[in-house]
Design a protein around this motif. Structure first.
Motif, PDB file in Angstrom:
ATOM      1  N   ILE A   7     -19.680  12.141   2.893  1.00  0.00           N
ATOM      2  CA  ILE A   7     -18.306  12.258   3.379  1.00  0.00           C
ATOM      3  C   ILE A   7     -18.114  13.672   3.891  1.00  0.00           C
ATOM      4  O   ILE A   7     -18.223  14.650   3.129  1.00  0.00           O
ATOM      5  CB  ILE A   7     -17.287  11.957   2.259  1.00  0.00           C
ATOM      6  CG1 ILE A   7     -17.453  10.524   1.741  1.00  0.00           C
ATOM      7  CG2 ILE A   7     -15.859  12.193   2.759  1.00  0.00           C
ATOM      8  CD1 ILE A   7     -17.145   9.430   2.743  1.00  0.00           C
ATOM      9  N   VAL A   8     -17.828  13.827   5.177  1.00  0.00           N
ATOM     10  CA  VAL A   8     -17.798  15.160   5.784  1.00  0.00           C
ATOM     11  C   VAL A   8     -16.395  15.648   6.117  1.00  0.00           C
ATOM     12  O   VAL A   8     -16.164  16.849   6.227  1.00  0.00           O
ATOM     13  CB  VAL A   8     -18.689  15.218   7.039  1.00  0.00           C
ATOM     14  CG1 VAL A   8     -20.138  14.933   6.670  1.00  0.00           C
ATOM     15  CG2 VAL A   8     -18.214  14.262   8.125  1.00  0.00           C
ATOM     16  N   THR A   9     -15.456  14.740   6.277  1.00  0.00           N
ATOM     17  CA  THR A   9     -14.076  15.127   6.547  1.00  0.00           C
ATOM     18  C   THR A   9     -13.183  13.909   6.340  1.00  0.00           C
ATOM     19  O   THR A   9     -13.664  12.780   6.288  1.00  0.00           O
ATOM     20  CB  THR A   9     -13.899  15.695   7.974  1.00  0.00           C
ATOM     21  OG1 THR A   9     -12.552  16.175   8.138  1.00  0.00           O
ATOM     22  CG2 THR A   9     -14.187  14.645   9.047  1.00  0.00           C
ATOM     23  N   GLY A  10     -11.895  14.160   6.208  1.00  0.00           N
ATOM     24  CA  GLY A  10     -10.961  13.054   5.990  1.00  0.00           C
ATOM     25  C   GLY A  10      -9.545  13.434   6.350  1.00  0.00           C
ATOM     26  O   GLY A  10      -9.235  14.610   6.602  1.00  0.00           O
ATOM     27  N   SER A  11      -8.676  12.445   6.380  1.00  0.00           N
ATOM     28  CA  SER A  11      -7.272  12.648   6.739  1.00  0.00           C
ATOM     29  C   SER A  11      -6.415  11.563   6.113  1.00  0.00           C
ATOM     30  O   SER A  11      -6.843  10.410   6.014  1.00  0.00           O
ATOM     31  CB  SER A  11      -7.107  12.601   8.265  1.00  0.00           C
ATOM     32  OG  SER A  11      -5.739  12.553   8.647  1.00  0.00           O
ATOM     33  N   ARG A  12      -5.233  11.926   5.679  1.00  0.00           N
ATOM     34  CA  ARG A  12      -4.227  10.907   5.389  1.00  0.00           C
ATOM     35  C   ARG A  12      -3.628  10.483   6.722  1.00  0.00           C
ATOM     36  O   ARG A  12      -3.449  11.305   7.622  1.00  0.00           O
ATOM     37  CB  ARG A  12      -3.117  11.506   4.511  1.00  0.00           C
ATOM     38  CG  ARG A  12      -2.096  10.472   4.027  1.00  0.00           C
ATOM     39  CD  ARG A  12      -0.921  11.150   3.323  1.00  0.00           C
ATOM     40  NE  ARG A  12      -0.042  11.781   4.291  1.00  0.00           N
ATOM     41  CZ  ARG A  12       0.787  12.784   4.008  1.00  0.00           C
ATOM     42  NH1 ARG A  12       0.821  13.314   2.799  1.00  0.00           N
ATOM     43  NH2 ARG A  12       1.556  13.310   4.954  1.00  0.00           N
ATOM     44  N   ILE A  71       0.847  -1.193   0.000  1.00  0.00           N
ATOM     45  CA  ILE A  71       0.000   0.000   0.000  1.00  0.00           C
ATOM     46  C   ILE A  71       0.879   1.239   0.000  1.00  0.00           C
ATOM     47  O   ILE A  71       1.822   1.343   0.784  1.00  0.00           O
ATOM     48  CB  ILE A  71      -0.938   0.004   1.223  1.00  0.00           C
ATOM     49  CG1 ILE A  71      -1.887  -1.201   1.161  1.00  0.00           C
ATOM     50  CG2 ILE A  71      -1.726   1.304   1.302  1.00  0.00           C
ATOM     51  CD1 ILE A  71      -2.772  -1.341   2.382  1.00  0.00           C
ATOM     52  N   GLU A  72       0.550   2.166  -0.874  1.00  0.00           N
ATOM     53  CA  GLU A  72       1.352   3.392  -0.987  1.00  0.00           C
ATOM     54  C   GLU A  72       0.912   4.458   0.019  1.00  0.00           C
ATOM     55  O   GLU A  72       1.744   5.073   0.684  1.00  0.00           O
ATOM     56  CB  GLU A  72       1.245   3.929  -2.416  1.00  0.00           C
ATOM     57  CG  GLU A  72       1.801   2.955  -3.463  1.00  0.00           C
ATOM     58  CD  GLU A  72       1.140   3.113  -4.820  1.00  0.00           C
ATOM     59  OE1 GLU A  72       0.683   4.237  -5.135  1.00  0.00           O
ATOM     60  OE2 GLU A  72       1.074   2.121  -5.571  1.00  0.00           O
ATOM     61  N   VAL A  73      -0.391   4.697   0.110  1.00  0.00           N
ATOM     62  CA  VAL A  73      -0.936   5.733   0.994  1.00  0.00           C
ATOM     63  C   VAL A  73      -2.272   5.242   1.546  1.00  0.00           C
ATOM     64  O   VAL A  73      -2.999   4.509   0.870  1.00  0.00           O
ATOM     65  CB  VAL A  73      -1.172   7.069   0.240  1.00  0.00           C
ATOM     66  CG1 VAL A  73      -1.473   8.192   1.239  1.00  0.00           C
ATOM     67  CG2 VAL A  73       0.011   7.438  -0.623  1.00  0.00           C
ATOM     68  N   GLU A  74      -2.594   5.665   2.790  1.00  0.00           N
ATOM     69  CA  GLU A  74      -3.870   5.309   3.401  1.00  0.00           C
ATOM     70  C   GLU A  74      -4.567   6.553   3.919  1.00  0.00           C
ATOM     71  O   GLU A  74      -3.936   7.451   4.493  1.00  0.00           O
ATOM     72  CB  GLU A  74      -3.658   4.302   4.546  1.00  0.00           C
ATOM     73  CG  GLU A  74      -3.040   2.991   4.078  1.00  0.00           C
ATOM     74  CD  GLU A  74      -2.767   2.016   5.209  1.00  0.00           C
ATOM     75  OE1 GLU A  74      -3.630   1.910   6.118  1.00  0.00           O
ATOM     76  OE2 GLU A  74      -1.715   1.368   5.193  1.00  0.00           O
ATOM     77  N   PHE A  75      -5.883   6.600   3.737  1.00  0.00           N
ATOM     78  CA  PHE A  75      -6.701   7.725   4.155  1.00  0.00           C
ATOM     79  C   PHE A  75      -7.883   7.236   4.970  1.00  0.00           C
ATOM     80  O   PHE A  75      -8.380   6.131   4.757  1.00  0.00           O
ATOM     81  CB  PHE A  75      -7.253   8.480   2.931  1.00  0.00           C
ATOM     82  CG  PHE A  75      -6.211   9.026   1.999  1.00  0.00           C
ATOM     83  CD1 PHE A  75      -5.674  10.294   2.193  1.00  0.00           C
ATOM     84  CD2 PHE A  75      -5.768   8.267   0.916  1.00  0.00           C
ATOM     85  CE1 PHE A  75      -4.712  10.797   1.321  1.00  0.00           C
ATOM     86  CE2 PHE A  75      -4.816   8.759   0.044  1.00  0.00           C
ATOM     87  CZ  PHE A  75      -4.282  10.031   0.249  1.00  0.00           C
ATOM     88  N   ARG A  76      -8.350   8.078   5.892  1.00  0.00           N
ATOM     89  CA  ARG A  76      -9.584   7.802   6.637  1.00  0.00           C
ATOM     90  C   ARG A  76     -10.576   8.919   6.360  1.00  0.00           C
ATOM     91  O   ARG A  76     -10.243  10.098   6.469  1.00  0.00           O
ATOM     92  CB  ARG A  76      -9.328   7.717   8.133  1.00  0.00           C
ATOM     93  CG  ARG A  76     -10.613   7.706   8.991  1.00  0.00           C
ATOM     94  CD  ARG A  76     -10.374   7.099  10.336  1.00  0.00           C
ATOM     95  NE  ARG A  76      -9.997   5.699  10.188  1.00  0.00           N
ATOM     96  CZ  ARG A  76      -9.426   4.985  11.157  1.00  0.00           C
ATOM     97  NH1 ARG A  76      -9.169   5.551  12.326  1.00  0.00           N
ATOM     98  NH2 ARG A  76      -9.122   3.711  10.955  1.00  0.00           N
ATOM     99  N   LEU A  77     -11.824   8.536   6.022  1.00  0.00           N
ATOM    100  CA  LEU A  77     -12.875   9.499   5.769  1.00  0.00           C
ATOM    101  C   LEU A  77     -14.099   9.155   6.607  1.00  0.00           C
ATOM    102  O   LEU A  77     -14.431   7.975   6.767  1.00  0.00           O
ATOM    103  CB  LEU A  77     -13.236   9.539   4.284  1.00  0.00           C
ATOM    104  CG  LEU A  77     -12.051   9.887   3.371  1.00  0.00           C
ATOM    105  CD1 LEU A  77     -11.548   8.627   2.660  1.00  0.00           C
ATOM    106  CD2 LEU A  77     -12.407  10.962   2.368  1.00  0.00           C
ATOM    107  N   PHE A  78     -14.750  10.178   7.151  1.00  0.00           N
ATOM    108  CA  PHE A  78     -15.952   9.997   7.963  1.00  0.00           C
ATOM    109  C   PHE A  78     -17.188  10.217   7.098  1.00  0.00           C
ATOM    110  O   PHE A  78     -17.299  11.244   6.417  1.00  0.00           O
ATOM    111  CB  PHE A  78     -15.966  10.982   9.136  1.00  0.00           C
ATOM    112  CG  PHE A  78     -15.121  10.563  10.300  1.00  0.00           C
ATOM    113  CD1 PHE A  78     -15.697   9.999  11.434  1.00  0.00           C
ATOM    114  CD2 PHE A  78     -13.737  10.717  10.271  1.00  0.00           C
ATOM    115  CE1 PHE A  78     -14.915   9.608  12.517  1.00  0.00           C
ATOM    116  CE2 PHE A  78     -12.948  10.338  11.350  1.00  0.00           C
ATOM    117  CZ  PHE A  78     -13.536   9.781  12.480  1.00  0.00           C
ATOM    118  N   ALA A  79     -18.099   9.252   7.142  1.00  0.00           N
ATOM    119  CA  ALA A  79     -19.371   9.342   6.426  1.00  0.00           C
ATOM    120  C   ALA A  79     -20.499   9.465   7.439  1.00  0.00           C
ATOM    121  O   ALA A  79     -20.699   8.569   8.265  1.00  0.00           O
ATOM    122  CB  ALA A  79     -19.581   8.117   5.549  1.00  0.00           C
TER     123      ALA A  79
END
Length: 257
Positions: free
Chosen positions: A178-183, A165-173
């Motif tokens: 989808i209201v916000t997210g972060s790497r 895996i190159e990059v991982e993100f978390r997003l809140f639904a």
């Protein structure tokens, strides 16, 4: 909405972010602690409304919320990895995974990723070798008759081949949006940033538009081989926020749930 935050789970920096966001919006909240390993509050949160209570903390706090009938409370319906695989198919990172009981997992790969199919936190998802798995399930079998065990030989798990895996993100639904997210990770290293590419948000939203397990969850997205894939879904009540916009999360919970 009245928020209940579990102070003996949230790291102090994130707890401060939640408190500032709630206070800035005039949103009432209570801080609670749970007795370790028991679903019991150390002290009561005080006067609460009859409805409009959202909790953020451990699955133990979620169990308290359910037992007391707090609404909307804690969301964990349909957080089943087998269901994720069925609903998202090739968009799932582990679309070739094997799901079976811990005792009946067939030897397929010598080194692999393994986790519970449910969001039960009975053990943390991890990489194992086949020998390590045999030792692990032998240990689970030995204590299966002990009181209060959290994992049994018959519990279902998912086993998947390793993927770079190159990059991982978390997003809140929240309520389908989808209201916000972060790497949160680059390669094997923690790397937190509020910058989430629009393509990642659009991919996550398209997945949510097709199917969502409940009204408040997180969707973790990986970039692997130049493609976006769903890693897993988790409860929005328990997932780490990393560099997400906590204020946007509070606004969405307050207005949409």
């Amino acid at each position: 909405m009245h928020w209940i935050l579990q102070r003996n789970l949230i790291n102090p920096a994130d707890l401060s972010r939640f408190e500032h966001a709630l206070e800035a919006r005039g949103t009432a909240y209570s801080l609670v602690s749970l007795v370790p390993f028991f679903h019991e509050l150390v002290s009561e949160p005080g006067d609460l409304p009859e409805e409009g209570i959202f909790v953020y903390g451990s699955t133990g706090l979620g169990n308290v919320a359910k037992a007391r009938g707090w609404k909307p409370g804690y969301f964990d319906a349909n957080l089943d990895y087998e269901l994720l695989l069925n609903m998202y198919g090739s968009r799932a990172l582990n679309s070739s995974a094997i799901c079976a009981s811990l005792a009946e997992l067939p030897r397929t790969w010598d080194r692999f990723f393994i986790r519970p199919t449910l969001d039960s936190k009975s053990f943390a998802g991890t990489v194992m070798t086949w020998q390590e798995l045999e030792e692990f399930r032998d240990g689970v079998a030995r204590v299966s008759n002990a009181p209060d065990v959290t994992l049994l030989p018959g519990d279902r798990v998912v086993m998947a081949p390793l993927t770079e895996i190159e990059v991982e993100f978390r997003l809140f639904a929240i309520d389908g949006v989808i209201v916000t997210g972060s790497r949160y990770k680059v390669g094997e290293h923690l790397s937190v940033s509020s910058e989430v590419p629009s393509a990642v948000r659009e991919f996550a939203q398209a997945c949510v538009d097709d199917w969502m397990p409940n009204k408040a969850f997180t969707i973790d997205v990986a970039i692997t081989g130049g493609q976006m894939k769903i890693i897993e879904l988790n409860s929005a009540n328990s997932a780490g926020v990393y560099a997400c916009d906590v204020g946007a999360l509070v606004d969405a919970v307050n207005s949409r749930l």
